[in-house]
Design an enzyme around this catalytic site. Sequence first.
Site, short mmCIF file in Angstrom:
data_model
loop_
_atom_site.label_atom_id
_atom_site.label_comp_id
_atom_site.label_asym_id
_atom_site.label_seq_id
_atom_site.Cartn_x
_atom_site.Cartn_y
_atom_site.Cartn_z
CD GLU A 132 1.59 3.67 -58.35
OE1 GLU A 132 1.77 2.86 -57.38
OE2 GLU A 132 2.52 4.06 -59.10
CD1 TRP B 3 1.64 -0.03 -60.40
CD2 TRP B 3 2.58 -2.09 -60.37
NE1 TRP B 3 2.96 -0.18 -61.15
CE2 TRP B 3 3.44 -1.42 -60.91
CE3 TRP B 3 2.69 -3.57 -59.79
CZ2 TRP B 3 4.51 -2.23 -61.45
CZ3 TRP B 3 3.70 -3.91 -60.61
CH2 TRP B 3 4.61 -3.49 -61.29
CD1 TRP C 50 17.29 -15.98 -49.12
CD2 TRP C 50 18.09 -14.03 -49.37
NE1 TRP C 50 16.51 -15.69 -49.97
CE2 TRP C 50 16.79 -14.28 -50.46
CE3 TRP C 50 18.48 -12.57 -49.55
CZ2 TRP C 50 16.36 -13.78 -51.24
CZ3 TRP C 50 17.93 -11.86 -50.43
CH2 TRP C 50 16.88 -12.17 -51.21
CG ASN D 295 5.35 3.05 -53.15
OD1 ASN D 295 5.32 1.95 -53.05
ND2 ASN D 295 5.83 3.31 -54.29
CD1 TRP E 25 12.64 -12.85 -50.99
CD2 TRP E 25 10.51 -12.73 -50.26
NE1 TRP E 25 11.61 -14.08 -51.51
CE2 TRP E 25 10.62 -13.80 -51.10
CE3 TRP E 25 9.33 -12.19 -49.73
CZ2 TRP E 25 9.20 -14.71 -51.26
CZ3 TRP E 25 8.10 -13.12 -49.83
CH2 TRP E 25 8.24 -14.15 -50.46
CD1 TRP F 76 7.54 -6.64 -48.17
CD2 TRP F 76 9.66 -6.93 -48.40
NE1 TRP F 76 8.05 -6.07 -47.04
CE2 TRP F 76 9.45 -5.95 -46.86
CE3 TRP F 76 11.07 -7.08 -48.42
CZ2 TRP F 76 10.41 -5.38 -46.16
CZ3 TRP F 76 11.95 -6.58 -47.48
CH2 TRP F 76 11.41 -5.59 -46.42
C1 LIG Z 1 7.84 -3.56 -49.81
C2 LIG Z 1 6.55 -2.93 -50.04
C3 LIG Z 1 5.47 -3.36 -49.24
C4 LIG Z 1 4.38 -2.97 -49.63
N1 LIG Z 1 3.06 -3.23 -48.74
C5 LIG Z 1 1.73 -2.89 -49.06
C6 LIG Z 1 1.02 -3.43 -48.16
O1 LIG Z 1 1.03 -4.15 -47.31
N2 LIG Z 1 -0.46 -2.68 -48.45
C7 LIG Z 1 -0.65 -1.98 -49.23
O2 LIG Z 1 -1.69 -1.21 -49.61
N3 LIG Z 1 0.45 -1.36 -50.11
C8 LIG Z 1 1.59 -1.78 -50.04
N4 LIG Z 1 2.69 -1.32 -50.57
C9 LIG Z 1 2.58 -0.44 -51.81
C10 LIG Z 1 2.46 0.88 -51.66
O3 LIG Z 1 3.56 1.27 -50.97
C11 LIG Z 1 1.41 1.73 -50.71
O4 LIG Z 1 0.21 1.08 -51.28
C12 LIG Z 1 1.37 2.95 -50.58
O5 LIG Z 1 2.51 3.40 -50.05
C13 LIG Z 1 0.10 3.53 -49.87
O6 LIG Z 1 -0.02 5.02 -49.83
P1 LIG Z 1 -1.13 5.88 -50.34
O7 LIG Z 1 -2.59 5.28 -49.85
O8 LIG Z 1 -0.72 7.13 -50.13
O9 LIG Z 1 -0.76 5.54 -51.91
P2 LIG Z 1 -1.05 6.24 -53.09
O10 LIG Z 1 0.30 6.52 -53.90
O11 LIG Z 1 -2.12 7.39 -53.09
O12 LIG Z 1 -1.96 5.03 -54.38
C14 LIG Z 1 -3.11 4.83 -54.06
C15 LIG Z 1 -3.43 3.22 -53.65
O13 LIG Z 1 -3.19 2.54 -54.98
C16 LIG Z 1 -2.75 1.36 -54.20
N5 LIG Z 1 -1.17 1.20 -54.36
C17 LIG Z 1 -0.14 2.10 -54.62
N6 LIG Z 1 1.05 1.67 -54.90
C18 LIG Z 1 0.67 0.41 -54.99
C19 LIG Z 1 1.32 -0.71 -55.18
N7 LIG Z 1 2.78 -0.69 -55.47
N8 LIG Z 1 1.11 -2.06 -55.11
C20 LIG Z 1 -0.14 -2.14 -54.81
N9 LIG Z 1 -1.05 -1.31 -54.72
C21 LIG Z 1 -0.45 -0.02 -54.58
C22 LIG Z 1 -2.91 1.56 -52.78
O14 LIG Z 1 -4.09 0.83 -52.54
C23 LIG Z 1 -2.86 3.22 -52.40
O15 LIG Z 1 -3.86 3.51 -51.40
C24 LIG Z 1 3.97 -2.01 -50.42
C25 LIG Z 1 5.03 -1.64 -51.31
C26 LIG Z 1 6.42 -1.99 -51.11
C27 LIG Z 1 7.32 -1.70 -52.26
#
Ligand SMILES: Cc1cc2nc3c(=O)[nH]c(=O)nc-3n(C[C@H](O)[C@H](O)[C@H](O)COP(=O)(O)OP(=O)(O)OC[C@H]3O[C@@H](n4cnc5c(N)ncnc54)[C@H](O)[C@@H]3O)c2cc1C
Length: 472
Positions: free
Chosen positions: A273, A276, A304, A339, A357, A380
């Site tokens: 993650e 990513w 759309w 997420n 989107w 998105w």
């Molecule tokens: C539509 C959509 C919008 C999103 N908008 C954002 C946003 O504005 N800011 C944001 O930080 N994340 C975003 N995410 C990614 C992800 O949902 C969040 O990072 C995550 O939910 C944060 O929770 P956590 O810290 O418990 O993550 P954990 O699951 O603990 O992951 C650890 C860290 O990894 C990074 N991470 C995890 N998943 C992703 C991912 N898919 N893409 C990029 N980084 C990731 C984050 O920094 C996160 O804190 C988005 C995902 C989707 C599908």
Amino acid sequence: MTIKNLCWIRRDLRLHDHHALSESLKNGDETYIAFIFDETILEKLNVKKDRRITFIIDSLKEIELEMQKHSASILIRFGDPKIEIPKIISEFGINGLYLNRDYEPRAKIRDDSIIKILQKKGVDTFTFKDHVFYEKAEVLNGQREIYKVFTPYKNKWLETFKSQESVLANFKCPLNKLAVVKNPDSILLIDWYKKIHFEEQSSLLKAGPSEAHKKLLGFKKYISNYKLARDIPALNQTSNLSPYIRMGNLSVREMIKVAISGTDEGHSTWLSEIIWRDFYQVILDVYPKVETHCFKAQYDLIKWAGSREHFQLWCEGKTGYPIVDAAMRCLNQTGMMHNRLRMVVASFLTKTLLVDWRLGEHYFAEKLLDFDLAANNGGWQWSASTGVDAQPYFRIFNPYNQSEKFDPEGIFIKTWCPELKYFSNKKIHYPHESDLVEQVEAKCFIGKDYPHPIVAYKTQKEKALAMFKAIS
Ligand SMILES: Cc1cc2nc3c(=O)[nH]c(=O)nc-3n(C[C@H](O)[C@H](O)[C@H](O)COP(=O)(O)OP(=O)(O)OC[C@H]3O[C@@H](n4cnc5c(N)ncnc54)[C@H](O)[C@@H]3O)c2cc1C
């Protein structure tokens, strides 16, 4: 001659393991630290009650308290950084500006202009990689190009990382080399909310580096289980570190150290993650057009078909789809969303309500405490199938299946849609299919206490497929 440096902190609100600060302290006799409330960003925030401002101010307060132990103080200004930074440079006779690189299109333009302004004054700017682990030029394919597919990117990231684990060493920040500053405008003395015309907000999450560390340590208890637990919103067993990494209360290196501290699938999935996160930063850096356009250009032609009215009901959590409504209400009330639910609501908006989107992305940008342009745009565009390495357009999340699979007992739904709490574990996902007796027993009448579904999923799915096929 005393060498005076200025470290300008932005999305890196901490005093430890901070690349620019570390270099500034190393290369100068005295380091000043500045933070600018950027009016060009703040004036775009229409709602003056914003949890992110409170998060920033609370982080700055913790930093200031730490700095005061060394008779130092952050120089805080409100205005355009292109004016404020050169002003500070002149006022304190600064020799060099130190900052960590930001990859957002507007930030890059801003930083380039400041570098040029300072060059004319004979002041050098030094920029550093801090916010990501690898930048665009560090993980390339055989043709020396950036990857556009995540899995090979991740494999190359991991291969590169194996040979460079020492890079994880902490950037030392000896604070005894901070400049002594008597600051009447200290964040601890002045009501900065008033100065910048915002209101303080309460938040479920306490801001600041100490809290970030507590959360990181706390997450270590769950990390081994991450692969299994991360998809169940009601368990709340993801790290919840995203606001802290977004504001830089924590460094990405600190997260990676935890991710590689174990070899089980929980640890490696969590590392993925974080990779990513790097991947989307690189995409935004190299393809700034994604901020407004589909990564896959052909999808800019999509018509759309969704309506403003449906978009508004989605925002308010009134679609008649319990998992979507619960997620949106949670976002509106806390600034956070799990997420799995971000994917569900984004897929629902684009492929069930057929709304562009970009509208959903903007709404998230307004509301999310962890809003990050690269990750938000990436998420998105992935959900809408318009992005780099996105899911194919014909993969459309069925909101009912998602609800049954990831919130089987409706625990998350009941928390945010309490009017549904007496429905059975089965009917909570389809309350509109309950007969009158069931609605009486659940003390909830569909159409009165909770809405009927605003659209029929199956019909909309066909329309979505047709919409995409029309331009594929
Ligand atoms: C539509 C959509 C919008 C999103 N908008 C954002 C946003 O504005 N800011 C944001 O930080 N994340 C975003 N995410 C990614 C992800 O949902 C969040 O990072 C995550 O939910 C944060 O929770 P956590 O810290 O418990 O993550 P954990 O699951 O603990 O992951 C650890 C860290 O990894 C990074 N991470 C995890 N998943 C992703 C991912 N898919 N893409 C990029 N980084 C990731 C984050 O920094 C996160 O804190 C988005 C995902 C989707 C599908």
